[in-house]
Every structure is written in C-alpha cells, then in structure tokens.
Design a protein around this motif. Structure first.
Motif, short mmCIF file in Angstrom:
data_model
loop_
_atom_site.label_atom_id
_atom_site.label_comp_id
_atom_site.label_asym_id
_atom_site.label_seq_id
_atom_site.Cartn_x
_atom_site.Cartn_y
_atom_site.Cartn_z
N SER A 2 26.57 19.70 62.77
CA SER A 2 26.16 19.97 61.61
C SER A 2 26.91 19.05 60.72
N GLU A 3 26.20 19.10 59.58
CA GLU A 3 26.79 18.00 58.52
C GLU A 3 28.04 18.78 57.93
N GLN A 4 29.09 17.79 57.59
CA GLN A 4 30.18 18.09 56.91
C GLN A 4 29.91 18.19 55.35
N GLN A 5 30.21 19.29 54.61
CA GLN A 5 30.09 19.38 53.37
C GLN A 5 31.33 19.36 52.47
N ASP A 6 31.44 18.96 51.42
CA ASP A 6 32.54 18.92 50.67
C ASP A 6 32.48 20.46 49.90
N VAL A 7 33.35 21.05 49.84
CA VAL A 7 33.53 22.40 49.38
C VAL A 7 34.42 22.54 48.26
N LYS A 8 34.40 22.68 47.11
CA LYS A 8 34.92 22.73 45.93
C LYS A 8 35.78 24.20 45.84
N VAL A 9 36.96 24.11 45.67
CA VAL A 9 37.79 25.49 45.77
C VAL A 9 38.24 25.71 44.48
N GLU A 10 37.97 26.97 43.74
CA GLU A 10 38.57 27.03 42.43
C GLU A 10 39.38 28.27 42.44
N TYR A 11 40.68 28.27 42.03
CA TYR A 11 41.20 29.46 41.69
C TYR A 11 41.31 30.08 40.30
N VAL A 12 41.10 31.30 40.29
CA VAL A 12 40.82 31.99 38.93
C VAL A 12 42.06 33.33 39.03
N GLU A 13 42.26 33.40 37.82
CA GLU A 13 43.42 34.65 37.51
C GLU A 13 42.31 35.95 37.71
N LEU A 14 42.81 36.66 38.54
CA LEU A 14 41.98 38.07 38.29
C LEU A 14 42.49 38.91 37.19
N VAL A 15 41.36 39.27 36.25
CA VAL A 15 41.83 40.06 35.04
C VAL A 15 42.29 41.34 35.36
N GLU A 16 41.48 41.95 36.26
CA GLU A 16 41.56 43.52 36.79
C GLU A 16 42.03 43.43 38.29
N PRO A 17 43.03 44.11 38.56
CA PRO A 17 43.32 44.49 39.76
C PRO A 17 42.27 44.78 40.83
N LEU A 18 42.43 44.58 42.13
CA LEU A 18 41.50 44.84 42.96
C LEU A 18 41.61 46.34 43.28
N GLY A 19 42.91 46.76 43.20
CA GLY A 19 42.57 48.43 43.54
C GLY A 19 43.10 48.67 44.87
N ILE A 20 43.80 47.62 45.61
CA ILE A 20 44.17 47.76 47.00
C ILE A 20 45.69 47.81 47.00
N THR A 21 46.27 48.85 47.88
CA THR A 21 47.67 48.88 47.67
C THR A 21 48.32 48.62 49.13
N TYR A 22 48.93 47.81 49.41
CA TYR A 22 49.60 47.64 50.63
C TYR A 22 51.07 48.18 50.54
N ARG A 23 51.65 48.72 51.70
CA ARG A 23 52.78 49.22 51.95
C ARG A 23 53.71 48.17 52.79
N TRP A 67 60.86 49.98 52.04
CA TRP A 67 59.52 49.93 51.96
C TRP A 67 59.24 50.25 50.55
N PHE A 68 58.38 49.34 50.00
CA PHE A 68 57.59 49.37 48.67
C PHE A 68 56.26 49.12 48.61
N ASP A 69 55.51 49.51 47.65
CA ASP A 69 54.20 49.30 47.51
C ASP A 69 53.70 48.05 46.75
N VAL A 70 52.94 47.46 47.26
CA VAL A 70 52.29 46.16 46.63
C VAL A 70 50.86 46.53 46.38
N GLU A 71 50.60 46.27 44.99
CA GLU A 71 49.01 46.52 44.42
C GLU A 71 48.46 45.34 44.20
N THR A 72 47.26 45.29 44.50
CA THR A 72 46.44 44.08 44.41
C THR A 72 45.15 44.44 43.65
#
Length: 72
Positions: A2-23, A67-72
C-alpha cells in the motif's frame, strides 16, 4: 503493497470531559520511593508490591494500596 500516506496529527484541548472515570491503584515503597500502579485492577499492584518488598528483604504484615479516581 500500500501507498504510504502522510498523516497530519492535530492536538486539541477537550472543552468538555469525556465522562469516563478510571480508578488508579498505587503502592509507594517507603524504602526507595518507587511507585507501582495499575488502572482499574489492584491485583497486579498487590502481587508486584509483595515481590518488590521481598527484593528489599524486609518483613511486612500488611501492604497498603491507595486509590483515586481519574476523570476524563
């Protein structure tokens, strides 16, 4: 082939949390300061903490895992 493609990666700040909690479970060695941790499952932390303390050749009656909860 397959052809190799240049992929542009853009980082954006999330304005709203995703609502996923990890312990996050963690153990900090009082002898050397090393931190052992795992997400959502304390069993690997327990097992590795016992191995770690055995390597220090110290006796212990109990292991405290925090332990502590991490919210994303």
């Amino acid at each position: 082939m397959s052809e190799q493609q240049d992929v542009k990666v853009e980082y954006v700040e999330l304005v709203e949390p995703l609502g996923i909690t990890y312990r996050m479970y963690a153990f900090k060695c009082k002898y050397c300061g090393r931190v052992l941790y795992n997400i959502n499952d304390p069993k690997p932390v327990e097992k590795n903490a016992k191995k770690h303390l055995d390597a220090h050749n110290v006796k212990y009656d109990s292991i405290t895992i925090g332990w502590f909860d991490v919210e994303t």
